[in-house]
Scaffold this motif. Sequence first.
Motif, mmCIF file in Angstrom:
data_model
loop_
_atom_site.group_PDB
_atom_site.id
_atom_site.type_symbol
_atom_site.label_atom_id
_atom_site.label_comp_id
_atom_site.label_asym_id
_atom_site.label_seq_id
_atom_site.Cartn_x
_atom_site.Cartn_y
_atom_site.Cartn_z
ATOM 1 N N VAL A 3 0.820 -1.208 0.000
ATOM 2 C CA VAL A 3 0.000 0.000 0.000
ATOM 3 C C VAL A 3 0.855 1.259 0.000
ATOM 4 O O VAL A 3 0.617 2.189 -0.771
ATOM 5 C CB VAL A 3 -0.967 -0.016 1.204
ATOM 6 N N ASP A 4 1.857 1.325 0.876
ATOM 7 C CA ASP A 4 2.692 2.522 0.919
ATOM 8 C C ASP A 4 4.124 2.177 0.507
ATOM 9 O O ASP A 4 4.434 1.031 0.154
ATOM 10 C CB ASP A 4 2.640 3.186 2.303
ATOM 11 N N ARG A 5 5.003 3.168 0.546
ATOM 12 C CA ARG A 5 6.365 2.979 0.047
ATOM 13 C C ARG A 5 7.118 1.921 0.861
ATOM 14 O O ARG A 5 7.824 1.084 0.302
ATOM 15 C CB ARG A 5 7.116 4.303 0.082
ATOM 16 N N ASP B 30 5.821 -0.566 2.520
ATOM 17 C CA ASP B 30 5.254 -1.881 2.177
ATOM 18 C C ASP B 30 5.837 -2.388 0.856
ATOM 19 O O ASP B 30 6.177 -3.565 0.718
ATOM 20 C CB ASP B 30 3.727 -1.792 2.057
ATOM 21 N N ASN C 256 -4.317 3.942 -5.546
ATOM 22 C CA ASN C 256 -2.938 4.268 -5.177
ATOM 23 C C ASN C 256 -2.013 3.060 -5.159
ATOM 24 O O ASN C 256 -0.808 3.212 -4.961
ATOM 25 C CB ASN C 256 -2.917 4.916 -3.789
ATOM 26 N N ILE C 257 -2.535 1.866 -5.366
ATOM 27 C CA ILE C 257 -1.719 0.656 -5.283
ATOM 28 C C ILE C 257 -1.153 0.321 -6.655
ATOM 29 O O ILE C 257 -1.898 0.112 -7.617
ATOM 30 C CB ILE C 257 -2.538 -0.530 -4.733
ATOM 31 N N HIS D 153 0.603 -0.838 5.565
ATOM 32 C CA HIS D 153 1.284 -0.107 6.639
ATOM 33 C C HIS D 153 1.942 -1.068 7.634
ATOM 34 O O HIS D 153 1.855 -0.900 8.850
ATOM 35 C CB HIS D 153 0.313 0.830 7.354
ATOM 36 N N GLU E 250 -9.066 -0.992 2.417
ATOM 37 C CA GLU E 250 -8.039 -0.075 1.912
ATOM 38 C C GLU E 250 -7.385 -0.646 0.652
ATOM 39 O O GLU E 250 -7.001 0.097 -0.247
ATOM 40 C CB GLU E 250 -6.981 0.202 2.982
#
Length: 334
Positions: A93-95, A97, A131-132, A227, A269
């Motif tokens: 999901v985020d950088r 990850d 965003n993924i 996250h 999410e």
Amino acid sequence: MQSLAVIGGGVIGLAVARRALLDGLSVRVHRATGSRGASWVAGGMLAPHSEGWPGEEKLLALGLESLRLWHSGFLDGLPGDVVTARESLVVGVDRADAEDLRTVADWLSVQGHPVTVTRTARDTEPLLAQNIRHGFIAADELAVDNRKLVVALEAHCDQLGVRWAPPVQQLDEARDGADTVVIANGIDAPALWPGLQVRPVKGEVLRLRWRRGCMPVPQRVVRARVHGRSVYLVPRADGVVIGATQYEHGRDTAPAVTGVRELLDDACEVMPALGEYELAECAAGLRPMTPDNMPIVGRLDEHTLVATGHGRSGFLLAPWTAEHIAAELIGARA
């Protein structure tokens, strides 16, 4: 005819029993009625690549060997609809990850088992959040409907002539009339053979049911780092299984609000459309874990074998376990 008593009616015990029956043994399975244990509360992923992590090279090797057995014959005699997916997409999901997944992908490549890295994950699975983007694809991984598989293994054992028996409290009860006993009752194995280092680890699992007007069920397993937490989404004919938390809480199998909330938040999410599905079931199971995360499979004495401690990999490792126990039994007869 050599006789075998298997203690435990979950996926491991049933896989061992079926293989022994196919090998011509007389088999009795001791199982509880009305309670199907951890095998009934599972995602059913056969995912050695996407569950791998640096430092677990031995477990990766076992998982890959067992996945090969799934592809090469373990499903023979079982209904085709027990398989619900034939690919895994793993995303971050985020950088941070995404960096974790890159670490896993690089490690798999070094081990000689590369996966397909992608920066366009939504092209593979359009239901992902916008965003993924980053992740990898494990094309030969599978998922099975855990409940259909358990029922199918029971039915196949029935066809092959298994005898069902009640649970046992002591090992000697299973030895009566059996040349060999296999202890395959998960977290209860230490009660029959003290010293086995197996402990219960709790995990909540949710089932979402598709409703008319909702976006369609995904066609592949989607695993995600959210996250720093892990969540998986596994297709079923009527919806999606979401899992799974992992923590130690004795033998408590009541789903906790915190665990359920985290799973729902993380799943939505990753795939927002799941918010429109029906929340059909919340359940918790107890995985049989060992200190090194490796299963305990092999001989305890001349007349006793063990197959437990499979942790989060019970379904994946069922074929390998059945083959390993079969080899021990064949060696004993030679």
